[in-house]
Write an enzyme that holds these catalytic residues in place. Structure first.
Site, PDB file in Angstrom:
ATOM      1  N   LYS A  36       0.841  -1.190   0.000  1.00  0.00           N
ATOM      2  CA  LYS A  36       0.000   0.000   0.000  1.00  0.00           C
ATOM      3  C   LYS A  36       0.882   1.248   0.000  1.00  0.00           C
ATOM      4  CE  LYS A  36      -3.939  -2.144   0.148  1.00  0.00           C
ATOM      5  NZ  LYS A  36      -3.379  -3.414  -0.299  1.00  0.00           N
ATOM      6  N   ASP A  37       0.365   2.284  -0.613  1.00  0.00           N
ATOM      7  CA  ASP A  37       1.100   3.527  -0.789  1.00  0.00           C
ATOM      8  C   ASP A  37       1.552   4.110   0.540  1.00  0.00           C
ATOM      9  OD1 ASP A  37       1.848   6.223  -1.621  1.00  0.00           O
ATOM     10  OD2 ASP A  37       0.778   5.750  -3.460  1.00  0.00           O
TER      11      ASP A  37
END
Length: 420
Positions: free
Chosen positions: A121-122
């Site tokens: 995830k970012d």
């Protein structure tokens, strides 16, 4: 001939009807290829990739702060309530997944390999995702998980926990939900009055309604290629290294050897660049969502594919309905299901670009097996709201492995990131 679904990860022997392109090894020598003059930043600049129509928003900023880019992992799961794997639902901000996995391993005093998660995830975002920790005999740490050595913008919180009998594997989640705030939205070169602004917003609403039904080009996002295209540069360095001779024992060994972890991103970037370039050609000629002769189609919402030598009314109706999508290769060996015009197009894109030739050859020489990826990205549950005249909030869900930037690029001509 009736198309028959097959799994994209399953490869069949190459047939006489189509073979992988025959590369000219003299012009594709991994040792002698000079990439010092290649502008890798420009080569991997996804903002230059074509869109089917001109995006209706002239300019906008995203990721002005972490809370402007929310990602929620959708992982339907029934927990057994027993077993030695503790599943944690965690919300994190301004922190990447790998680093959080390391913190969890240290807290539980377990090897990092015993920490599972489905996807990365970012970092510059507010995200929720699941992790699993293999804890023998369910002996939990004496203290709660509360890291103290965090940056000013970093935070982490456990939302829920469950015992389960299996480790969380990569790619297990079905989709990701995104809530994205676009700021400093410019609707046109000049807005004369409130009525004109309202008309422009109505056009944007029509565009959003259209892509909600028809999808957008399924490009890989810029993060796949690293800063300035460094992952492609690394792939070329890797492919320039001499190959070890395969011994008879190795040839007899049917176990598939995974690439070393530090090479995985470079190999993935190489395949992603080839895919993006093929998709760009398909967007320019208008066939990215209509199909051409010899196409390999993906069944929506699955990893299954089937080939068809000719287009017919039945296939066209299924394409319009979103039941199937045209595909392009994640390059490698045994890409033998595609044929005809579709095969010729894919081969031409690679053979006409020296960098793509190098990447394709390197992938094949390392026995990477080809897979297929949909050219069209369907968007689920797309909703939007204007917070004010220059702030647009989008909410939508995308299948695993796709990029929210593909949706934003179809909406905004000049998309700028301003991370806090």
């Amino acid at each position: 001939m009736t198309p028959q679904a097959t799994n994209s990860a399953t490869s069949q022997p190459v047939t006489d009807t189509f073979e992988q392109p025959s590369f000219d090894q003299s012009s594709c020598n991994q040792q002698s290829f000079d990439y010092s003059s290649v502008d890798f930043a420009s080569l991997t600049d996804t903002s230059k990739l074509p869109q089917p129509t001109l995006p209706p928003i002239t300019q906008a900023t995203y990721k002005a702060c972490a809370k402007d880019f929310v990602v929620n992992e959708i992982l339907p799961n029934t927990f057994t309530g027993e077993g030695e794997h503790l599943w944690l639902h965690i919300q994190k901000m301004s922190m990447n997944t790998a680093y959080l996995a390391k913190l969890l391993a240290e807290w539980a005093d377990i090897p990092l390999r015993d920490v599972g998660y489905s996807g990365l995830k970012d970092r510059h975002a507010l995200t929720t995702q699941w992790f699993s920790l293999r804890i023998p005999k369910k002996q939990l740490p004496p203290t709660i998980f509360a890291p103290v050595d965090l940056g000013n913008d970093e935070s982490v919180e456990i939302l829920a926990q469950h015992w389960h009998n299996k480790k969380l594997g990569r790619g297990a989640h079905r989709a990701n939900q995104f809530i994205i705030t676009l700021r400093d939205v410019q609707l046109a070169d000049s807005i004369l009055d409130a009525q004109q602004q309202l008309i422009t917003q109505q056009k944007i609403a029509q565009h959003l309604a259209h892509i909600s039904q028809m999808g957008v080009p399924n490009y890989f996002g810029p993060q796949r290629f690293g800063h300035g295209g460094n992952n492609i540069k690394e792939a070329l360095r890797l492919f320039a290294e001499p190959q070890k001779d395969k011994t008879k024992n190795q040839a007899k060994n049917k176990r598939k050897r995974s690439p070393q972890e530090h090479h995985t991103m470079a190999l993935s970037a190489a395949r992603s660049l080839i895919f993006n370039e093929i998709l760009a050609v398909r967007v320019r000629d208008g066939s990215w969502n209509t199909g051409i002769a010899g196409e390999v189609f993906n069944l929506n919402g699955s990893g299954s594919i089937f080939a068809s030598e000719e287009m017919d009314d039945s296939l066209r109706a299924r394409l319009i309905a979103g039941d199937i999508h045209p595909t392009a290769p994640l390059w490698g060996l045994e890409n033998n299901k595609v044929s005809g015009a579709a095969a010729a197009l894919e081969n031409d894109v690679v053979q006409q670009n020296p960098v793509l030739m190098q990447l394709a050859t390197g992938l094949m020489q390392r026995d990477i097996k080809a897979q297929r990826r949909a050219l069209r990205l369907p968007i689920e549950d797309l909703k939007w709201e204007w917070q004010d005249a220059q702030t647009l909030i989008l909410c939508f869900s995308l299948p695993t492995g796709s990029f929210a930037t593909s949706v934003l690029a179809n909406l905004v001509q000049q998309l700028q990131m301003r991370s806090a």
